[in-house]
Structures are given as C-alpha cells and as structure tokens.
Design a protein around this motif. Structure first.
Motif, PDB file in Angstrom:
ATOM      1  N   PRO A 274       0.819  -1.209   0.000  1.00 55.20           N
ATOM      2  CA  PRO A 274       0.000   0.000   0.000  1.00 55.20           C
ATOM      3  C   PRO A 274       0.853   1.259   0.000  1.00 55.20           C
ATOM      4  N   VAL A 275       0.351   2.277  -0.683  1.00 53.58           N
ATOM      5  CA  VAL A 275       1.008   3.583  -0.740  1.00 53.58           C
ATOM      6  C   VAL A 275      -0.008   4.624  -0.270  1.00 53.58           C
ATOM      7  N   LEU A 276       0.339   5.390   0.735  1.00 51.49           N
ATOM      8  CA  LEU A 276      -0.559   6.391   1.320  1.00 51.49           C
ATOM      9  C   LEU A 276      -0.188   7.757   0.775  1.00 51.49           C
ATOM     10  N   SER A 277      -1.205   8.482   0.195  1.00 49.10           N
ATOM     11  CA  SER A 277      -0.912   9.790  -0.390  1.00 49.10           C
ATOM     12  C   SER A 277      -1.643  10.939   0.286  1.00 49.10           C
ATOM     13  N   GLY A 278      -2.776  10.677   0.984  1.00 52.10           N
ATOM     14  CA  GLY A 278      -3.509  11.794   1.571  1.00 52.10           C
ATOM     15  C   GLY A 278      -4.435  11.386   2.690  1.00 52.10           C
ATOM     16  N   LEU A 279      -4.753  12.343   3.583  1.00 48.34           N
ATOM     17  CA  LEU A 279      -5.693  12.153   4.686  1.00 48.34           C
ATOM     18  C   LEU A 279      -6.741  13.257   4.625  1.00 48.34           C
ATOM     19  N   SER A 280      -7.978  12.907   4.932  1.00 43.69           N
ATOM     20  CA  SER A 280      -9.051  13.900   4.993  1.00 43.69           C
ATOM     21  C   SER A 280     -10.021  13.533   6.110  1.00 43.69           C
ATOM     22  N   PRO A 281     -10.113  14.377   7.155  1.00 40.35           N
ATOM     23  CA  PRO A 281      -9.328  15.593   7.364  1.00 40.35           C
ATOM     24  C   PRO A 281      -7.913  15.247   7.796  1.00 40.35           C
ATOM     25  N   SER A 282      -7.063  16.256   7.785  1.00 41.89           N
ATOM     26  CA  SER A 282      -5.683  16.027   8.224  1.00 41.89           C
ATOM     27  C   SER A 282      -5.387  16.727   9.542  1.00 41.89           C
ATOM     28  N   THR A 283      -6.406  17.433  10.058  1.00 38.96           N
ATOM     29  CA  THR A 283      -6.251  18.097  11.361  1.00 38.96           C
ATOM     30  C   THR A 283      -7.542  17.967  12.146  1.00 38.96           C
ATOM     31  N   ALA A 284      -7.460  18.128  13.465  1.00 34.07           N
ATOM     32  CA  ALA A 284      -8.624  18.155  14.357  1.00 34.07           C
ATOM     33  C   ALA A 284      -8.208  18.873  15.634  1.00 34.07           C
ATOM     34  N   ALA A 285      -9.181  19.345  16.372  1.00 31.30           N
ATOM     35  CA  ALA A 285      -8.900  20.059  17.620  1.00 31.30           C
ATOM     36  C   ALA A 285      -8.882  19.085  18.791  1.00 31.30           C
ATOM     37  N   ALA A 286      -7.994  19.297  19.732  1.00 33.42           N
ATOM     38  CA  ALA A 286      -7.935  18.463  20.939  1.00 33.42           C
ATOM     39  C   ALA A 286      -9.263  18.544  21.682  1.00 33.42           C
ATOM     40  N   GLY A 287      -9.689  17.376  22.164  1.00 37.99           N
ATOM     41  CA  GLY A 287     -10.953  17.320  22.884  1.00 37.99           C
ATOM     42  C   GLY A 287     -12.162  17.223  21.979  1.00 37.99           C
ATOM     43  N   GLY A 288     -11.950  17.047  20.671  1.00 35.64           N
ATOM     44  CA  GLY A 288     -13.060  16.979  19.727  1.00 35.64           C
ATOM     45  C   GLY A 288     -13.786  15.651  19.771  1.00 35.64           C
ATOM     46  N   SER A 289     -14.812  15.545  18.934  1.00 37.18           N
ATOM     47  CA  SER A 289     -15.651  14.347  18.884  1.00 37.18           C
ATOM     48  C   SER A 289     -15.036  13.308  17.951  1.00 37.18           C
ATOM     49  N   ALA A 290     -15.534  12.079  18.043  1.00 39.67           N
ATOM     50  CA  ALA A 290     -15.132  11.016  17.139  1.00 39.67           C
ATOM     51  C   ALA A 290     -15.455  11.419  15.693  1.00 39.67           C
ATOM     52  N   PHE A 291     -14.671  10.919  14.739  1.00 34.19           N
ATOM     53  CA  PHE A 291     -14.922  11.274  13.347  1.00 34.19           C
ATOM     54  C   PHE A 291     -14.450  10.139  12.436  1.00 34.19           C
ATOM     55  N   THR A 292     -14.771  10.263  11.147  1.00 37.09           N
ATOM     56  CA  THR A 292     -14.369   9.284  10.147  1.00 37.09           C
ATOM     57  C   THR A 292     -13.219   9.859   9.332  1.00 37.09           C
ATOM     58  N   LEU A 293     -12.106   9.137   9.285  1.00 38.37           N
ATOM     59  CA  LEU A 293     -10.917   9.557   8.549  1.00 38.37           C
ATOM     60  C   LEU A 293     -10.914   8.880   7.183  1.00 38.37           C
TER      61      LEU A 293
END
Length: 688
Positions: free
Chosen positions: A172-191
C-alpha cells in the motif's frame, strides 16, 4: 576408392537425419534424501516482479533442512538462492507461517547479514519426494545403404504443466488524509485515507494501533477515529498495513491535533441602577372605584422593572428610564385606606425603591332618590368550564375566624398575605337549612375578596351540633356529605374558591368506628364539588401528621384517596407548627418531604406524588405551661425560620395560623393584637 568415399559420405548423411533426442543423455534429477518434501516457488521483488531463477526447497517434514536452488543454467547451490550473477541470498523458512501447500519464507542477505524485506518468497506447491527415473540411451535404427533417402519422425516433446502463481497483495502507498487536522478534545470522526494498492484486508493504523477500517476501493479507505484519540494536541502518525501474501506497511502521514480553542469569555453584565420613585399620577382614588392606570415617575427604570402595589407586582409597561405605567384592578381600591407603591428591578444590580403612599378615600354618600322597584329578572348563572388556575411561586396567607374588622383584613393583606382561609360549620339536620346559613359565609368571603385575597373555604357539616373534639369527623353519612358539598359549590360556582374538606381528622378506630368509609367520603365530596363548579380546587383533609403510630393510619387512608383513578382531589393538606420543628430530621422541611414521600402512589402506570399545601402553621407569642419560652420578639424570630423552611419545602401555599388574636385565646397566635395593632411578626411577611 571413390566408391568407398561415397559410401562413407552417404552414412554420414543418413546419420544426420536421426533425431538428436534419440542420441542425447538426459541430465539426472538431483538426489533428494528419503523423507524430504519438494516445494517449488518463485522469488519476487516488493513490486511483485519475478526475479531470475526457479528454486526448489528440499526440506524435512519438520521444516528443518538445507535449501537448494535450480537455476536456468542447471547449476545447484546448496543453501543459497542465486538471484542474479552478483547476488546470493540465504532462504530460511518461518515454521510458524509455513504449511506444506502454501507458506512464506524470508530472504536474508548473506553478505550484509540482514533480512531483505523488499524481496518475497512465496511457496505455492508441494509434493512428496519424487523417485528419480533413470534415462536410457536411445539406439539408432539401421537403414540399408541402398536406400537413397530416409525419413525420420522426431519424438514429440511433452508440454510441461505450469503451476499458476497465486495473486499477491500490492504494497500500500498512502498519499492523503481527509481531514488532516482536528482540535484536541473533539468528537469522534471518520478519517478518509487515499492512496494506491489498497486491498479489502488493508487496515488503517493510528500510530501503532489498528482502527476499524472500511474498504471503499483500491485507492480509498475510511477509518473510525474515537474521541479518545483526540485527547491531547500534537502529531499522530497514520499508515496503512496490508497482510500477506504480499502487502506490507505504507509510509507514515502526519495528522495534526491542534490545541482546543479557548472559549470567548462572556461580557460582564452591566448592573441595573437602583430605581427611585419621585411621584405618582394619580396619587389618590375613591374606594369602590373602577380599575385605572397608574403612572410612576422617577429614575433608574429598566425594561424589567415592576410596579408593586402593597408588595404585589402589577402588570407594568416600560415607557422610559424615568417613567412606568401599571394596571391597577378595581379590587386594589375597594376599601378606604392607604396603599404603598414601590418599584423593583431584578439583578444584576437593581433593587427595591423607597415607598410612595397612595390614598384611597371614602366613597361619597349618594343622595337617595325614589325609583320604582323593578320586577326582578332571574338569570341562570352559567356553569363555568375549565380547571383551577395554577398557583405559581410561593404564596403566604392567614387563617381568619370571621369576627375581625375590615381594617385588620387590609393590614395583613398589605403586609404580603395573598390567601385567606375561612373556617365555617354547618349544624343543620339536612341541607334544607342551608337557605338560612349562607349569610355568614357570604359575608366572610366578600370581605376576603374585596381585600384582594384568594379564598380557601374550610367547612364541616355536623348534623345536630358542633364537634366535641377538635379532630372529630362529621357524623353525616357519605350521601349527606356529598349533598352538602354539592350545594356549597353550586352556591359559590365561578368564584374560583379552593375547598378544604374537613380538618385534622382523628384517625383512631376507637373514635371513628367507620374509618374505612373515610376515603370514600373524601372522594365523593371532591366529585360533588367538581361536578357543581369545574373551576374549583379541592384540598384533602389537612393532617397534623406527627411522628407517631397514628401517622401510619393517616398515610394508608391518604394513599387510598390518591391512588383512586377517579380521584378529583387536587392537592394534599398538611399542618406544620414551629413547636414541633425538632421532632423531624431537617425540621419542618423534613416533615413536608417525608409526608410527600409517604403519600406517593403508583397510579395509571406511573408514580404520582400529590402536591402539598400547608393550611396551618406558625408560632404563638404568649407563654403557657407547656411552652414557657414565648414572646412577641421570639414569635417574629420563629416566623422568619418558618417561612424560610416552607420556601425550602417547595410548597405553593403556606397559611399562617392566624391573622389576629382573639378574646379568650391564651396562646396569642395572631400576627395582629386584639386591638388590630401589628406585632413584630407581621413585618416578617415582607422580609423573610
């Protein structure tokens, strides 16, 4: 000589026509030790490209043996694989990941003494040790020399069977993340992870921890990132791992967790000014006059400022910071006397202004004129509909015996009392006698209503005479009791009265043999009142409810009333005197809460806790043999505590017993003395 040479050349020509395979000697298969397994495979690089050479493993059944390699040139190399003319690698098998039909091995660089992770060895087939078959030398067929030509048919060559190489997962080759940032203490999310070479078995790693991964396509994966992964700010590394065959782990991508945003502090509210009254318009009115609008002039008014008439808020309209108007109903000027006007602004800041007096003058004496007596027209009183108006907040009242003068009623009302409890007895032998009885309760209720009180009418019917004991129950039958209450409610329907059925009943079976009839008497009386006047409010008989054996009987019978699905009783009634404050944990507040919990019932599929009103309570000012430490000053102190405890108990109404001292009353319960002058306890109504 020429014949001999020609014959030799002919032999050479014919020999050249014989197949070469018939003359060649086949290279023997290398000797394989007995009990060994032969496994074939292919060496590939990390991209899945086949490298030079086909190798053969010769292993023992416990997977411990040397490795041989068969190259294109036919050479054998014990223990090594020749990948290219310049590289040789030692192949060792991992017993934990290898089986006879399918397995995996690692390649180790002999010269560098390290494992080559960019090269893969895949074992794809296996068989028991083959038995070497010796190959015989073919004998050429002789052809007579006289034959001019010879035809030689070549032996067909068998087509070898090729074992297919299994599909291998790409790296596997990884080229990007979305989102690539989040705030500390934030809610669960889908990467969302994008790249290439993803397989259905690929997993997203958050640092070194696998996260729940969904395969979308060979270029997209999604992963569930819990809130616990965002606890602290900093950098987290994300990668993708695909298991064997093939596969591997991608390079890392940085995911940035930023510090939590600092909330913007709320602005400090500006405190409201303290209101000041300078004048009233009008400042006088005539007793018995109509409703009017009062204009209040001053300073420091805000939109929430309220005009108070004798301590009670009136509907107020904000005009400006220097002017308010208030609606004053006719009932506020029904009687002659002095009324107090103040304005109040709620926090922040604000407060209560000083007092301005409003004078209610005597009504002018009308000049009598002779007019013909009109023929009376009887208009039936319409039966009102609806339910009793709700009681909001905490409201005080006082008990009246009926012989107090009008001035006393106004004095207590001006101090802040909103309710008047009026007690009446009916001793007729049947309801026909009510026609001669109405005058006295009518007069008392009129006094209360004209003074601005809301009325609680406490009534009994003792046929033939008054009770001999304070807590006696009426001797009227259930049917007679229902008829009495129906007549009373019919008489006062539409007046918004609250009816209390009897007072402090004696629950001892020895003094009330038909105690089992008591719940039915209460339910029947409430039903009769509601049928005659739907707007009326009904209180159950008030209980002293002291911590004794008698309280248990009271609890049981009260529960029988409120658990009845057809119960029309709106609230329970309780007496709470400061003399008994120490008998309960938590004082009188504890008493109310205990009583409220004791009468809680399960009704219509849910628990129901009746509302509790305090219809008697307070503290006397005269010492007696039983309570020697009493005085008017102590009464004021005790009443302050009493009102505070009633507020803490969250009761909507609390009635003080009583408004004024009576002749022959040794206890002196009143807020006023016999002459109508105020005791110190009266001021407590405004301040407590």
């Amino acid at each position: 000589m020429k014949r001999t040479l020609a014959s030799f050349l002919m032999v050479l020509f014919l020999a050249s026509l014989i197949p070469a395979t018939a003359l060649a000697v086949v290279t023997p298969t290398p000797t394989i030790p007995p009990g060994y397994i032969v496994l074939g495979g292919q060496v590939t690089d990390s991209g899945g490209n086949a490298l030079e050479g086909i190798f053969v493993y010769i292993m023992s059944r416990d997977y411990r043996a040397a490795v041989y390699t068969y190259t294109d040139t036919g050479g054998f190399y014990s223990g090594q694989v020749k990948i290219s003319p310049t590289m040789s690698y030692l192949i060792s098998v991992n017993p934990n990941r290898f089986d006879r039909r399918y397995g995996e091995a690692e390649i180790r660089d002999v010269s560098a003494n390290q494992t080559r992770t960019d090269l893969n060895v895949q074992l794809t087939s296996g068989s028991t040790t083959p038995t070497p078959t010796p190959t015989a030398t073919a004998t050429p067929t002789k052809t007579p020399l006289t034959t001019p030509t010879a035809t030689v048919t070549p032996t067909p060559t068998a087509t070898p069977t090729v074992t297919p190489t299994p599909s291998r997962n790409p790296v596997p080759v990884l080229s990007g993340l979305s989102p690539s940032t989040a705030a500390a203490g934030g809610s669960a999310f889908t990467l969302t992870v994008t790249g290439t070479g993803f397989a259905p078995t690929s997993n997203v790693l958050w640092g070194s921890v696998y996260r729940t991964t969904t395969y979308v396509s060979s270029t997209t994966l999604t992963a569930s990132i819990p809130a616990s992964d965002l606890t602290y700010s900093g950098t987290r590394w994300v990668s993708v791992y695909t298991p064997t065959p093939g596969g591997g782990r991608s390079s890392n991508r940085a995911f940035t967790i930023t510090p939590a945003a600092t909330p913007t502090p709320l602005p400090t509210p500006v405190p409201n000014p303290v209101p000041v009254i300078s004048s009233l318009s009008p400042s006088t009115a005539t007793a018995g006059g109509a409703a009017f609008t009062l204009t209040v002039t001053g300073t420091g008014f805000v939109k929430t400022t309220k005009v108070r008439w004798n301590g009670q808020d009136r509907t107020t309209t904000y005009v400006s910071s220097t002017q308010l108007t208030a609606s004053i109903p006719a009932s506020d000027s029904a009687f002659q006397g002095t009324r107090t006007v103040q304005v109040f602004t709620a926090p922040p800041g604000g407060g209560l202004s000083g007092t301005k007096s409003f004078i209610i003058g005597a009504a002018p004496t009308p000049t009598p004129t002779r007019t013909p007596t009109p023929t009376p027209t009887v208009t039936p009183t319409p039966v009102p509909t609806g339910t009793p108006a709700p009681v909001t907040g905490f409201q005080l009242g006082s008990a009246w015996l009926g012989n107090e003068n009008v001035t006393s009623w106004s004095t207590v009302k001006n101090a802040g009392a909103q309710w008047a409890r009026i007690r009446v007895f009916y001793t007729g032998t049947d309801t026909n006698g009510l026609s001669n009885w109405w005058a006295w309760p009518d007069d008392q209720i009129r006094k209360a209503e004209q003074s601005g009180y809301k009325v609680i009418l406490l009534a009994w019917w003792w046929p033939g005479g008054a009770p001999s004991q304070h807590g006696d129950m009426t001797t009227a039958s259930v049917a007679d009791s229902n008829a009495f209450w129906s007549a009373v409610a019919q008489h006062y329907r539409g007046r918004g009265l609250t009816y209390q059925i009897e007072n402090e009943p004696d629950m001892a079976p020895t003094t009330f043999p038909n105690l089992d009839q008591w719940p039915g008497r209460v339910l029947g009386a409430a039903e009769a009142i509601k049928a005659a006047d739907p707007q009326a409010r009904v209180l159950a008989p008030a209980l002293a409810y002291e911590p004794s054996a008698g309280a248990h009987s009271e609890k049981t019978h009260y529960q029988q009333v409120f658990s009845n699905s057809a119960c029309k009783v709106d609230a329970a009634a309780l007496h709470a005197y400061m003399d008994f404050n120490s008998k309960w944990s938590g004082g009188l507040t504890g008493k109310v809460n205990t009583f409220r919990q004791d009468i809680r019932v399960y009704k219509n599929g849910a628990y129901y806790t009746p509302t509790v009103w305090i219809t008697e309570g307070g503290f006397a000012s005269a010492p007696t043999d039983q309570w020697t430490t009493r005085s008017e000053a102590i009464q004021a102190e005790k009443m302050t505590t009493w009102i505070q405890q009633m507020r803490a108990a969250n009761v909507p109404v609390a009635i003080i017993y009583r408004a004024q001292d009576q002749t022959g009353d040794d206890f002196k319960w009143g807020l006023l003395r016999e002459d109508g002058s105020a005791k110190p306890a009266l001021a407590v109504l405004k301040t407590a």
